[in-house]
Motif scaffolding. Structure first.
Motif, PDB file in Angstrom:
ATOM      1  N   ALA A 108      74.192  56.410  -0.704  1.00 54.48           N
ATOM      2  CA  ALA A 108      75.246  55.782  -0.138  1.00 54.48           C
ATOM      3  C   ALA A 108      75.336  55.921   1.290  1.00 54.48           C
ATOM      4  CB  ALA A 108      76.448  56.372  -0.770  1.00 54.48           C
ATOM      5  N   ILE A 109      74.927  56.809   1.796  1.00 60.95           N
ATOM      6  CA  ILE A 109      74.850  57.216   3.293  1.00 60.95           C
ATOM      7  C   ILE A 109      73.785  56.407   3.825  1.00 60.95           C
ATOM      8  CG2 ILE A 109      74.680  58.934   5.219  1.00 60.95           C
ATOM      9  CD1 ILE A 109      76.376  60.871   3.238  1.00 60.95           C
ATOM     10  N   SER A 110      72.715  56.608   3.212  1.00 58.61           N
ATOM     11  CA  SER A 110      71.465  55.823   3.920  1.00 58.61           C
ATOM     12  C   SER A 110      71.441  54.469   3.664  1.00 58.61           C
ATOM     13  CB  SER A 110      70.066  56.515   3.430  1.00 58.61           C
ATOM     14  OG  SER A 110      70.087  56.172   2.110  1.00 58.61           O
ATOM     15  N   GLY A 111      71.815  53.942   2.542  1.00 59.58           N
ATOM     16  CA  GLY A 111      71.813  52.453   2.220  1.00 59.58           C
ATOM     17  C   GLY A 111      70.771  51.861   1.906  1.00 59.58           C
ATOM     18  N   LYS A 112      69.646  52.737   1.755  1.00 60.19           N
ATOM     19  CA  LYS A 112      68.455  52.253   1.626  1.00 60.19           C
ATOM     20  C   LYS A 112      67.692  52.804   0.151  1.00 60.19           C
ATOM     21  CE  LYS A 112      67.017  53.067   6.341  1.00 60.19           C
ATOM     22  NZ  LYS A 112      66.133  53.862   7.227  1.00 60.19           N
ATOM     23  N   LEU A 117      62.277  62.487   1.373  1.00 58.11           N
ATOM     24  CA  LEU A 117      62.553  63.737   0.758  1.00 58.11           C
ATOM     25  C   LEU A 117      63.227  64.742   1.700  1.00 58.11           C
ATOM     26  CD1 LEU A 117      59.947  64.452  -1.982  1.00 58.11           C
ATOM     27  CD2 LEU A 117      62.052  63.088  -2.119  1.00 58.11           C
ATOM     28  N   ASP A 118      62.632  64.508   2.900  1.00 60.61           N
ATOM     29  CA  ASP A 118      63.174  65.270   4.185  1.00 60.61           C
ATOM     30  C   ASP A 118      64.557  65.332   4.370  1.00 60.61           C
ATOM     31  OD1 ASP A 118      62.806  67.156   6.381  1.00 60.61           O
ATOM     32  OD2 ASP A 118      62.886  65.496   7.818  1.00 60.61           O
ATOM     33  N   HIS A 119      65.244  63.967   4.272  1.00 63.27           N
ATOM     34  CA  HIS A 119      66.690  63.649   4.254  1.00 63.27           C
ATOM     35  C   HIS A 119      67.440  64.420   3.225  1.00 63.27           C
ATOM     36  CE1 HIS A 119      65.791  60.836   7.405  1.00 63.27           C
ATOM     37  NE2 HIS A 119      65.785  59.958   6.823  1.00 63.27           N
ATOM     38  N   VAL A 120      66.891  64.218   1.712  1.00 64.64           N
ATOM     39  CA  VAL A 120      67.499  64.937   0.965  1.00 64.64           C
ATOM     40  C   VAL A 120      67.576  66.572   1.045  1.00 64.64           C
ATOM     41  CG1 VAL A 120      67.440  65.489  -1.669  1.00 64.64           C
ATOM     42  CG2 VAL A 120      66.886  63.321  -0.602  1.00 64.64           C
ATOM     43  N   ALA A 121      66.310  67.159   1.668  1.00 69.32           N
ATOM     44  CA  ALA A 121      66.350  68.449   1.959  1.00 69.32           C
ATOM     45  C   ALA A 121      67.220  69.073   3.005  1.00 69.32           C
ATOM     46  CB  ALA A 121      65.029  68.982   2.177  1.00 69.32           C
ATOM     47  N   LYS A 122      67.724  68.012   4.000  1.00 64.90           N
ATOM     48  CA  LYS A 122      68.649  68.253   5.011  1.00 64.90           C
ATOM     49  C   LYS A 122      70.069  68.579   4.413  1.00 64.90           C
ATOM     50  CE  LYS A 122      66.038  66.267   8.804  1.00 64.90           C
ATOM     51  NZ  LYS A 122      65.859  65.134   9.816  1.00 64.90           N
ATOM     52  N   VAL A 137      58.298  60.381  -0.534  1.00 59.43           N
ATOM     53  CA  VAL A 137      59.532  59.700  -0.311  1.00 59.43           C
ATOM     54  C   VAL A 137      60.223  59.251  -1.809  1.00 59.43           C
ATOM     55  CG1 VAL A 137      60.300  57.029   0.005  1.00 59.43           C
ATOM     56  CG2 VAL A 137      58.736  58.312   1.537  1.00 59.43           C
ATOM     57  N   LEU A 138      61.635  59.396  -1.925  1.00 56.77           N
ATOM     58  CA  LEU A 138      62.196  58.722  -3.268  1.00 56.77           C
ATOM     59  C   LEU A 138      62.318  57.332  -3.248  1.00 56.77           C
ATOM     60  CD1 LEU A 138      63.602  59.161  -6.000  1.00 56.77           C
ATOM     61  CD2 LEU A 138      65.657  59.688  -4.453  1.00 56.77           C
ATOM     62  N   VAL A 139      61.967  56.617  -4.343  1.00 54.74           N
ATOM     63  CA  VAL A 139      62.003  54.868  -4.074  1.00 54.74           C
ATOM     64  C   VAL A 139      62.926  54.903  -5.301  1.00 54.74           C
ATOM     65  CG1 VAL A 139      60.931  52.845  -4.535  1.00 54.74           C
ATOM     66  CG2 VAL A 139      59.793  54.654  -3.347  1.00 54.74           C
ATOM     67  N   LEU A 140      63.937  54.319  -5.139  1.00 57.07           N
ATOM     68  CA  LEU A 140      65.148  54.160  -6.276  1.00 57.07           C
ATOM     69  C   LEU A 140      65.137  52.629  -6.608  1.00 57.07           C
ATOM     70  CD1 LEU A 140      67.916  55.938  -4.631  1.00 57.07           C
ATOM     71  CD2 LEU A 140      66.757  56.711  -6.503  1.00 57.07           C
ATOM     72  N   SER A 141      65.562  52.457  -8.015  1.00 57.25           N
ATOM     73  CA  SER A 141      65.682  51.014  -8.173  1.00 57.25           C
ATOM     74  C   SER A 141      66.508  50.205  -7.560  1.00 57.25           C
ATOM     75  CB  SER A 141      65.851  51.278  -9.751  1.00 57.25           C
ATOM     76  OG  SER A 141      66.448  50.054 -10.250  1.00 57.25           O
ATOM     77  N   LYS A 142      66.106  48.878  -7.377  1.00 54.69           N
ATOM     78  CA  LYS A 142      67.395  48.121  -6.582  1.00 54.69           C
ATOM     79  C   LYS A 142      68.568  47.982  -7.382  1.00 54.69           C
ATOM     80  CE  LYS A 142      64.129  45.611  -3.281  1.00 54.69           C
ATOM     81  NZ  LYS A 142      63.441  46.709  -3.120  1.00 54.69           N
TER      82      LYS A 142
END
Length: 157
Positions: free
Chosen positions: A90-94, A99-104, A141-146
């Motif tokens: 929700a924060i990234s909107g992408k 995975l670096d963002h998730v680790a942060k 990278v985590l690639v989420l379903s649209k």
């Protein structure tokens, strides 16, 4: 006459089952029946705050073990992980999240987890259908379903 004691006894075992299925009780219900031990767990799951969840689980660990609900509540951590990743999304909107963002986000919660462990947690969530998408191991990278990356039906089976 209102059978408060009986209802409280039932809720002590029903709430952990509902938490695992992603159904969170209201704070009003927990207050009414004096089920204060579940408040930090519910708050942690609702916000995706693993620190609050783990602190609550640790604080009331002996009580949950005596009741026989500790292992069930430990499994609720997957729902908490799911909600944390949902917040990051929700924060990234992408739909592609490094995975670096998730680790942060884990680091921000005071939990130092390396990228391999983040990848493992995500792989389990994807396998159990809590998250729709895939992990690009090469790009980290985590690639989420649209369409519906965090299905409710997966949590509530």
């Amino acid at each position: 006459r209102a059978a408060i004691k009986n209802k409280k006894g039932i809720l002590r075992y029903l709430v952990p089952v509902k938490l695992l299925r992603g159904r969170l009780p209201t704070a009003q219900l927990l207050q009414k029946y004096s089920l204060h031990e579940f408040i930090p767990l519910v708050d942690g799951i609702r916000k995706g705050d693993l620190r609050t969840f783990n602190d609550g689980l640790l604080k009331y660990q002996d009580l949950f073990i005596r009741r026989g609900t500790y292992l069930l509540l430990e499994k609720c951590k997957t729902v908490c992980y799911r909600n944390l990743f949902k917040r990051v999304f929700a924060i990234s909107g992408k739909t592609q999240i490094p995975l670096d963002h998730v680790a942060k986000s884990f680091k921000w919660l005071g939990m130092h987890i390396d990228l391999d462990e983040v990848e493992c947690i995500l792989a389990n969530l994807i396998y159990n259908r809590y998250v729709r998408g895939y992990i690009s191991h090469a790009k980290r990278v985590l690639v989420l379903s649209k369409r519906d990356p965090f299905p409710k039906s997966a949590v509530i089976k």
